[in-house]
Design an enzyme around this catalytic site. Structure first.
Site, short mmCIF file in Angstrom:
data_model
loop_
_atom_site.label_atom_id
_atom_site.label_comp_id
_atom_site.label_asym_id
_atom_site.label_seq_id
_atom_site.Cartn_x
_atom_site.Cartn_y
_atom_site.Cartn_z
N GLY A 19 80.01 49.11 -7.33
CA GLY A 19 78.69 49.70 -7.10
C GLY A 19 77.98 48.97 -5.96
O GLY A 19 76.75 48.85 -5.98
N TYR A 144 71.42 57.82 -21.26
CA TYR A 144 71.71 56.63 -20.46
C TYR A 144 71.74 55.40 -21.38
O TYR A 144 72.63 54.54 -21.28
CB TYR A 144 70.60 56.48 -19.42
CG TYR A 144 70.78 55.37 -18.42
CD1 TYR A 144 71.84 55.38 -17.52
CD2 TYR A 144 69.86 54.33 -18.34
CE1 TYR A 144 71.98 54.37 -16.59
CE2 TYR A 144 69.99 53.32 -17.41
CZ TYR A 144 71.05 53.35 -16.53
OH TYR A 144 71.19 52.34 -15.60
O1 GFB Z 1 60.34 54.83 -13.13
P1 GFB Z 1 60.42 55.98 -14.03
O2 GFB Z 1 60.98 57.25 -13.47
O3 GFB Z 1 61.27 55.63 -15.30
O4 GFB Z 1 58.93 56.33 -14.55
P2 GFB Z 1 61.08 55.01 -16.77
C1 GFB Z 1 58.06 55.37 -15.03
C2 GFB Z 1 56.71 56.00 -15.34
O5 GFB Z 1 56.08 56.38 -14.09
C3 GFB Z 1 56.76 57.27 -16.18
C4 GFB Z 1 55.62 57.70 -14.18
O6 GFB Z 1 55.67 57.26 -17.07
C5 GFB Z 1 56.60 58.37 -15.13
O7 GFB Z 1 56.06 59.58 -15.64
N1 GFB Z 1 55.52 58.30 -12.84
C6 GFB Z 1 54.36 58.65 -12.21
C7 GFB Z 1 56.53 58.65 -12.03
N2 GFB Z 1 54.60 59.24 -11.04
C8 GFB Z 1 55.95 59.25 -10.89
C9 GFB Z 1 56.80 59.73 -9.87
O8 GFB Z 1 56.38 60.28 -8.85
N3 GFB Z 1 58.15 59.54 -10.05
C10 GFB Z 1 58.66 58.93 -11.16
N4 GFB Z 1 59.98 58.78 -11.28
N5 GFB Z 1 57.87 58.49 -12.17
C11 GFB Z 1 63.64 55.10 -16.57
C12 GFB Z 1 64.75 55.60 -17.47
O9 GFB Z 1 62.52 55.21 -17.34
O10 GFB Z 1 63.77 53.75 -16.22
C13 GFB Z 1 66.05 55.09 -17.09
O11 GFB Z 1 64.67 57.02 -17.48
C14 GFB Z 1 66.06 53.62 -16.73
O12 GFB Z 1 66.93 55.31 -18.14
C15 GFB Z 1 64.96 53.31 -15.76
O13 GFB Z 1 65.92 52.83 -17.89
C16 GFB Z 1 64.90 51.84 -15.40
O14 GFB Z 1 60.72 53.57 -16.71
O15 GFB Z 1 60.19 55.84 -17.61
#
Ligand code: GFB
Length: 320
Positions: A19, A144
């Site tokens: 990776g 995941y």
């Molecule tokens: O980083 P994120 O996608 O993953 O989202 P998780 C964290 C928080 O940020 C959530 C909010 O509450 C999202 O709704 N958020 C706000 C956003 N705006 C945005 C945006 O524009 N994009 C994204 N992506 N989020 C993941 C897991 O969880 O974390 C995986 O799904 C993994 O399995 C990873 O563990 C590290 O922290 O919620």
């Protein structure tokens, strides 16, 4: 706390970073360049890590002595929630192929990288290593999480049955240079960095934030994570996985403000409640790693500055 003497030497070892083009893998490769070891890598076009025969043939030929399992299908909350089959299949296939391949080629050490989402949705905070499998998972990332829990269990089983020195590390939410800035599949930090930057450039007055902005997240700069991985390779041998985090948390709304300060954006934010919040809080207890003499160095604001510098030099977030 000062680090004790290493229990495993990387000197002269052939280390495979699986990776190596990903966020963590590339940082681990760069960090290993400071060690007296040989780093080997293989591209996706040559070996598909989901294909057992391809992995085993390549490993039989190259005989890595140390394996860093940094390869995974990853993504933010939306990617996790909408591509459950890929997150489960790809990750199970990659980890089983690499761990079994390492056994067949008698690797001396393997480190498997998981994720903080292995803990139950409502785990007591900060989350200790022994909170794993004590309650239901967060639905947006259970696929995941199940794959990553299986990877931890595989390392434990291979230690138990074969006496192999395979260990696991569980990093918190990572970010940094080389991150994925694609808004559909990225994590929150690169997503907001890009949205805020584009809003500033376009003179837009509002940036959209998914969910309520209330969830709490812990962020770790990827170079710190790579340093912790090397530290664990040298200093840790044991059944239980080890949390890797900064020990500090911030709400998504505060994160947006910090990003706005770094980018120089003075517009507002608007919350889209149709999008999921995911885990309400996700902070790792890093006492075990601290006791091994390691702690994070890069503050969140400094890490965001470094990531933003990289983003500006790599248009659209694609490395040039
Ligand atoms: O980083 P994120 O996608 O993953 O989202 P998780 C964290 C928080 O940020 C959530 C909010 O509450 C999202 O709704 N958020 C706000 C956003 N705006 C945005 C945006 O524009 N994009 C994204 N992506 N989020 C993941 C897991 O969880 O974390 C995986 O799904 C993994 O399995 C990873 O563990 C590290 O922290 O919620």
């Amino acid at each position: 706390m000062a680090a004790s003497e290493p229990i495993f030497s990387l000197a002269g070892r052939r280390v495979w970073v699986a990776g190596h083009r990903g966020l963590v893998g590339s940082a681990v490769g760069q960090r290993l360049a400071q060690e007296d070891c040989e780093v080997i890598t293989v591209g996706r076009a040559d070996v598909d890590l989901r294909r057992q025969a391809e992995v085993e043939d390549w490993m039989a030929e190259t005989k890595p002595e140390v394996v860093v399992v940094a390869a995974a299908t990853v993504g933010g909350i939306l990617a996790n929630a909408t591509r459950p089959a890929e997150f489960l299949y790809d990750n199970l296939a990659i980890e089983t192929n690499l761990i079994e391949g390492a056994r067949r080629t008698a690797a001396k050490k393997l480190i498997f990288l998981g994720s903080a989402c292995i803990y139950p949705k409502l785990a007591a905070q900060p989350m200790r290593e022994d909170a794993m499998l004590t309650g239901p998972l967060e639905p947006t990332n259970e696929w995941y999480a199940i794959a990553k829990i299986a990877g931890i269990k595989m390392c434990q089983a291979y230690r138990q049955q074969y006496g192999l020195d395979f260990v696991s590390a569980m990093p918190t939410n990572l970010y940094g240079p080389g991150d994925n800035f694609d808004l559909k599949s990225s994590h929150v930090l690169p997503a907001l960095l890009r949205k805020v930057h584009e809003a500033k450039t376009a003179g837009a007055e509002v940036v959209e934030i998914w969910g309520s902005g209330k969830p709490l997240r812990e962020f770790l700069y990827v170079e710190d994570c790579a340093d912790a991985v090397v530290h664990l390779l040298k200093h840790y041998s044991g059944d239980e996985h080890v949390n890797v985090g900064s020990g500090e948390e911030t709400s998504i709304a505060e994160l947006a403000q910090t990003i706005a300060a770094v980018v120089g954006y003075d517009g507002g934010f608007q919350y889209d409640s149709a999008k999921p919040d995911g885990m309400p809080r996700k902070l790792l207890d890093v006492a075990r790693l601290t006791a091994m003499g390691w702690s994070a160095r890069t503050s969140l604001i400094e890490g965001i500055r470094l990531t933003y510098d990289w983003y500006l030099k790599n248009p659209g977030g694609k490395a040039v």
